[in-house]
Design a protein around this motif. Structure first.
Motif, PDB file in Angstrom:
ATOM      1  N   ALA A  76     -23.137 -19.523  -9.719  1.00  0.00           N
ATOM      2  CA  ALA A  76     -24.346 -19.450 -10.564  1.00  0.00           C
ATOM      3  C   ALA A  76     -25.496 -18.747  -9.860  1.00  0.00           C
ATOM      4  CB  ALA A  76     -24.768 -20.852 -10.991  1.00  0.00           C
ATOM      5  N   THR A  77     -25.563 -18.859  -8.525  1.00  0.00           N
ATOM      6  CA  THR A  77     -26.659 -18.197  -7.800  1.00  0.00           C
ATOM      7  C   THR A  77     -26.593 -16.685  -8.044  1.00  0.00           C
ATOM      8  OG1 THR A  77     -26.538 -19.927  -6.136  1.00  0.00           O
ATOM      9  CG2 THR A  77     -27.740 -17.945  -5.534  1.00  0.00           C
ATOM     10  N   PRO A  96     -18.123 -39.418  -2.275  1.00  0.00           N
ATOM     11  CA  PRO A  96     -19.151 -38.398  -2.527  1.00  0.00           C
ATOM     12  C   PRO A  96     -19.816 -38.565  -3.879  1.00  0.00           C
ATOM     13  CG  PRO A  96     -16.968 -37.436  -2.721  1.00  0.00           C
ATOM     14  CD  PRO A  96     -16.772 -38.871  -2.337  1.00  0.00           C
ATOM     15  N   ALA A 109     -17.668 -27.184  -7.653  1.00  0.00           N
ATOM     16  CA  ALA A 109     -16.838 -28.397  -7.703  1.00  0.00           C
ATOM     17  C   ALA A 109     -17.649 -29.657  -7.993  1.00  0.00           C
ATOM     18  CB  ALA A 109     -16.090 -28.548  -6.386  1.00  0.00           C
ATOM     19  N   ASP A 114     -22.052 -42.308  -0.620  1.00  0.00           N
ATOM     20  CA  ASP A 114     -22.781 -41.101  -0.208  1.00  0.00           C
ATOM     21  C   ASP A 114     -23.727 -40.640  -1.316  1.00  0.00           C
ATOM     22  OD1 ASP A 114     -23.536 -39.114   1.465  1.00  0.00           O
ATOM     23  OD2 ASP A 114     -21.791 -37.834   1.112  1.00  0.00           O
ATOM     24  N   PHE A 153     -33.867 -32.953  -4.933  1.00  0.00           N
ATOM     25  CA  PHE A 153     -33.858 -31.728  -4.196  1.00  0.00           C
ATOM     26  C   PHE A 153     -34.818 -31.857  -3.017  1.00  0.00           C
ATOM     27  CE2 PHE A 153     -33.442 -30.946  -8.794  1.00  0.00           C
ATOM     28  CZ  PHE A 153     -32.132 -30.543  -8.823  1.00  0.00           C
ATOM     29  N   ARG A 168     -27.173 -39.140  -3.009  1.00  0.00           N
ATOM     30  CA  ARG A 168     -27.950 -37.950  -2.622  1.00  0.00           C
ATOM     31  C   ARG A 168     -29.403 -38.083  -3.058  1.00  0.00           C
ATOM     32  NH1 ARG A 168     -25.214 -33.238  -0.630  1.00  0.00           N
ATOM     33  NH2 ARG A 168     -23.610 -34.249   0.604  1.00  0.00           N
ATOM     34  N   LEU A 185     -31.860 -29.672 -16.491  1.00  0.00           N
ATOM     35  CA  LEU A 185     -31.444 -30.512 -15.347  1.00  0.00           C
ATOM     36  C   LEU A 185     -30.605 -31.719 -15.732  1.00  0.00           C
ATOM     37  CD1 LEU A 185     -34.385 -31.157 -12.854  1.00  0.00           C
ATOM     38  CD2 LEU A 185     -32.316 -29.826 -12.464  1.00  0.00           C
TER      39      LEU A 185
HETATM   40  N1  T4K Z   1     -29.353 -24.100 -10.242  1.00  0.00           N
HETATM   41  C1  T4K Z   1     -29.309 -25.429 -10.079  1.00  0.00           C
HETATM   42  C2  T4K Z   1     -30.268 -26.288 -10.827  1.00  0.00           C
HETATM   43  C3  T4K Z   1     -28.344 -25.994  -9.246  1.00  0.00           C
HETATM   44  O1  T4K Z   1     -28.300 -27.329  -9.065  1.00  0.00           O
HETATM   45  C4  T4K Z   1     -27.447 -25.152  -8.569  1.00  0.00           C
HETATM   46  C5  T4K Z   1     -26.451 -25.705  -7.673  1.00  0.00           C
HETATM   47  C6  T4K Z   1     -27.524 -23.753  -8.788  1.00  0.00           C
HETATM   48  C7  T4K Z   1     -28.499 -23.269  -9.635  1.00  0.00           C
HETATM   49  C8  T4K Z   1     -26.601 -22.783  -8.111  1.00  0.00           C
HETATM   50  O2  T4K Z   1     -25.266 -22.996  -8.491  1.00  0.00           O
HETATM   51  P1  T4K Z   1     -24.052 -22.447  -7.557  1.00  0.00           P
HETATM   52  O3  T4K Z   1     -24.475 -21.121  -7.002  1.00  0.00           O
HETATM   53  O4  T4K Z   1     -23.836 -23.481  -6.474  1.00  0.00           O
HETATM   54  O5  T4K Z   1     -22.891 -22.312  -8.509  1.00  0.00           O
HETATM   55  C9  T4K Z   1     -24.392 -28.941  -4.428  1.00  0.00           C
HETATM   56  C10 T4K Z   1     -23.728 -27.672  -4.911  1.00  0.00           C
HETATM   57  O6  T4K Z   1     -23.276 -26.858  -3.845  1.00  0.00           O
HETATM   58  C11 T4K Z   1     -24.559 -26.846  -5.812  1.00  0.00           C
HETATM   59  O7  T4K Z   1     -23.688 -26.157  -6.670  1.00  0.00           O
HETATM   60  C12 T4K Z   1     -25.501 -27.702  -6.666  1.00  0.00           C
HETATM   61  N2  T4K Z   1     -26.359 -26.947  -7.515  1.00  0.00           N
HETATM   62  C13 T4K Z   1     -26.334 -28.613  -5.804  1.00  0.00           C
HETATM   63  C14 T4K Z   1     -27.289 -29.468  -6.609  1.00  0.00           C
HETATM   64  O8  T4K Z   1     -25.449 -29.470  -5.131  1.00  0.00           O
HETATM   65  P2  T4K Z   1     -24.425 -30.033  -2.105  1.00  0.00           P
HETATM   66  O9  T4K Z   1     -25.165 -29.619  -0.891  1.00  0.00           O
HETATM   67  O10 T4K Z   1     -24.670 -31.379  -2.626  1.00  0.00           O
HETATM   68  O11 T4K Z   1     -22.844 -29.899  -1.966  1.00  0.00           O
HETATM   69  P3  T4K Z   1     -21.929 -30.610  -0.945  1.00  0.00           P
HETATM   70  O12 T4K Z   1     -20.976 -29.600  -0.464  1.00  0.00           O
HETATM   71  O13 T4K Z   1     -22.692 -31.391   0.052  1.00  0.00           O
HETATM   72  O14 T4K Z   1     -21.086 -31.601  -1.858  1.00  0.00           O
HETATM   73  C15 T4K Z   1     -21.561 -32.859  -2.306  1.00  0.00           C
HETATM   74  C16 T4K Z   1     -20.594 -33.948  -1.849  1.00  0.00           C
HETATM   75  O15 T4K Z   1     -19.333 -33.729  -2.428  1.00  0.00           O
HETATM   76  C17 T4K Z   1     -20.377 -34.041  -0.353  1.00  0.00           C
HETATM   77  O16 T4K Z   1     -20.361 -35.406  -0.016  1.00  0.00           O
HETATM   78  C18 T4K Z   1     -19.011 -33.459  -0.124  1.00  0.00           C
HETATM   79  C19 T4K Z   1     -18.312 -33.685  -1.440  1.00  0.00           C
HETATM   80  N3  T4K Z   1     -17.370 -32.640  -1.796  1.00  0.00           N
HETATM   81  C20 T4K Z   1     -17.866 -31.396  -2.049  1.00  0.00           C
HETATM   82  C21 T4K Z   1     -17.010 -30.379  -2.376  1.00  0.00           C
HETATM   83  C22 T4K Z   1     -17.544 -28.984  -2.648  1.00  0.00           C
HETATM   84  C23 T4K Z   1     -16.026 -32.920  -1.850  1.00  0.00           C
HETATM   85  O17 T4K Z   1     -15.598 -34.062  -1.594  1.00  0.00           O
HETATM   86  N4  T4K Z   1     -15.169 -31.923  -2.218  1.00  0.00           N
HETATM   87  C24 T4K Z   1     -15.604 -30.658  -2.463  1.00  0.00           C
HETATM   88  O18 T4K Z   1     -14.799 -29.770  -2.800  1.00  0.00           O
HETATM   89  O19 T4K Z   1     -24.768 -28.854  -3.116  1.00  0.00           O
END
Ligand code: T4K
Length: 397
Positions: A77-78, A23, A199, A326, A331, A328, A148
């Motif tokens: 953070a949201t 990831p 995380a 993986d 946005f 990314r 950022l």
């Molecule tokens: N403002 C900004 C500028 C932000 O970037 C964000 C969040 C916020 C505000 C709001 O913060 P929070 O309310 O989330 O605290 C992620 C995060 O969920 C998000 O926190 C983050 N920014 C955003 C940029 O990215 P995804 O969709 O990439 O997460 P996810 O679950 O697909 O995880 C990424 C990779 O990591 C996947 O391949 C799975 C892996 N993973 C993920 C988790 C959670 C793991 O292997 N283990 C894990 O525990 O959103």
């Protein structure tokens, strides 16, 4: 091992370079024994949430770490952004960069305010005074700049601008925990800053976040909005919520805070190695964190120049995904392209956001990227660049 033929690439039927999916990061976590001991304490106390001793301790430690008077820990953070917008008592519109995670903009909508999109500088990825000036009007009561990728958007310049216009300024610092600007930790700029402890962030509580502020009155309001527990002196607020961080989250945070310097050091090493290798690949360029004297190197951003590299950003992502890397494209497709924001996105020229949405890619970094895995990813990028034209043709075939 290098890919010697087109058919060695996983997307063409070959074996993936990595055995399992890697990831994007950060995923730093405490040692199992420490985690067990910390959780035993929570179970022994039978006190699991509602501003327990661990959340209280974490808030004190974060105040010290960020060099700020008040830290209010929250569930993520949201929610922190929504609470902060509410506590500021804003009306009307809030200017926000269109190049950000959807949560920055959704928080404005949840707070009953109207977002106004502002384009960013294509080099730094941040909003600037010049860009704000193009979209601001008398109904704007605040700006919400985003720090950022482990960089900043020059907080002193933007704060100065907001003060002169007599509007509020709230920083979304979700990416910038542990970052220094002009030798000092970010956290105390503007009316408040909001950090994410998800995380995927360098400092994690699993889910979580905090609001940092030097404003005593704002802090009191925020504590009252968050919940009755830990509210301190009662103060009238219009809406309350439940933004509480649990003891389990705080326990993880306290353990991770002890190691934050080593996490950042590790990220820095990974970043430097990517930079060294990728700077020699035609058509790929690493983006240095901007506006900082010290970054947390939380993200490794790469700009793909399709003309020079021979593959588009999306094609590169597909090739990497097949190899179990993986990467990314945060946005993409851009918050301004969401249905609910289409009307307001027409009001601004967002061409730099569009460009970044279509050319940037984030490579894995953080806890899981061992030197061996990073060597494999670097070699893979070299191989892809050598076969890019054939891969492009082959993928389409
Ligand atoms: N403002 C900004 C500028 C932000 O970037 C964000 C969040 C916020 C505000 C709001 O913060 P929070 O309310 O989330 O605290 C992620 C995060 O969920 C998000 O926190 C983050 N920014 C955003 C940029 O990215 P995804 O969709 O990439 O997460 P996810 O679950 O697909 O995880 C990424 C990779 O990591 C996947 O391949 C799975 C892996 N993973 C993920 C988790 C959670 C793991 O292997 N283990 C894990 O525990 O959103």
């Amino acid at each position: 091992m290098s890919k010697l033929n087109l058919h060695d690439f996983a997307i063409m039927g070959g074996q993936a370079a990595l055995k399992s999916k890697l990831p994007v990061g950060q995923l730093y976590w405490p040692e199992w024994d420490e985690y067990v001991a910390g959780f035993k304490g929570i179970f022994d106390r039978d006190y699991f949430t509602n501003q327990g001793p661990l959340v209280q301790e974490l808030e004190l430690r974060l105040q010290d770490y960020l060099g700020v008077k008040h830290v209010i820990c929250v569930v993520n953070a949201t929610v922190g952004l929504i609470m902060a917008l509410e506590a500021l008592g804003l009306k009307g519109k809030v200017v926000v960069p269109s190049f950000t995670f959807i949560a920055s903009v959704q928080a404005i909508t949840w707070a009953g305010l109207t977002p106004v999109f502002c384009d960013v500088d294509p080099r730094t990825h941040s909003m600037t005074v010049e860009q704000i000036e193009k979209v601001i009007d008398p109904n704007v009561s605040a700006i919400l700049p985003v720090n950022l990728w482990g960089g900043t958007c020059l907080p002193d310049v933007l704060e100065d601008y907001a003060r002169k216009r007599n509007i509020s300024i709230l920083f979304d610092s979700a990416h910038s925990f542990g970052v220094e600007y002009q030798g000092e930790s970010v956290g105390g700029w503007g009316d408040a800053e909001v950090f994410s402890f998800h995380a995927t962030k360098v400092f994690s509580t699993g889910e979580g976040g905090c609001i940092a502020t030097n404003n005593d009155l704002l802090a009191k309001k925020l504590r009252n909005i968050r919940s009755s527990y830990g509210a301190g002196e009662p103060i009238e607020v219009i809406k309350t919520s439940n933004g509480r961080m649990s003891e389990a989250q705080a326990c993880i945070g306290l353990l991770n805070l002890q190691r934050i310097d080593s996490y950042i050091q590790n990220n820095k090493k990974i970043f430097a190695k990517y930079n060294e290798i990728i700077s020699k690949i035609k058509g790929l360029k690493i983006v240095e964190p901007s506006g900082v004297s010290h970054s947390n190197y939380q993200y490794v951003n790469l700009v793909v120049d399709e003309g020079k590299f021979g593959l588009s950003r999306d094609a590169l992502m597909a090739v990497l995904a097949a190899e179990n890397v993986d990467a990314r494209r945060y946005f993409y497709p851009g918050v301004h392209n969401s249905n609910q924001y289409l009307e307001i996105s027409k009001l601004a020229d967002l061409r730099n956001t569009e460009l970044l949405n279509n050319t940037l890619i984030q490579l894995p970094t953080g806890a899981l990227v061992t030197p061996t895995l990073q060597d494999k990813i670097c070699q893979l990028l070299i191989d892809i660049s050598e076969f890019s034209v054939k891969l492009n043709a082959g993928r389409g075939a």
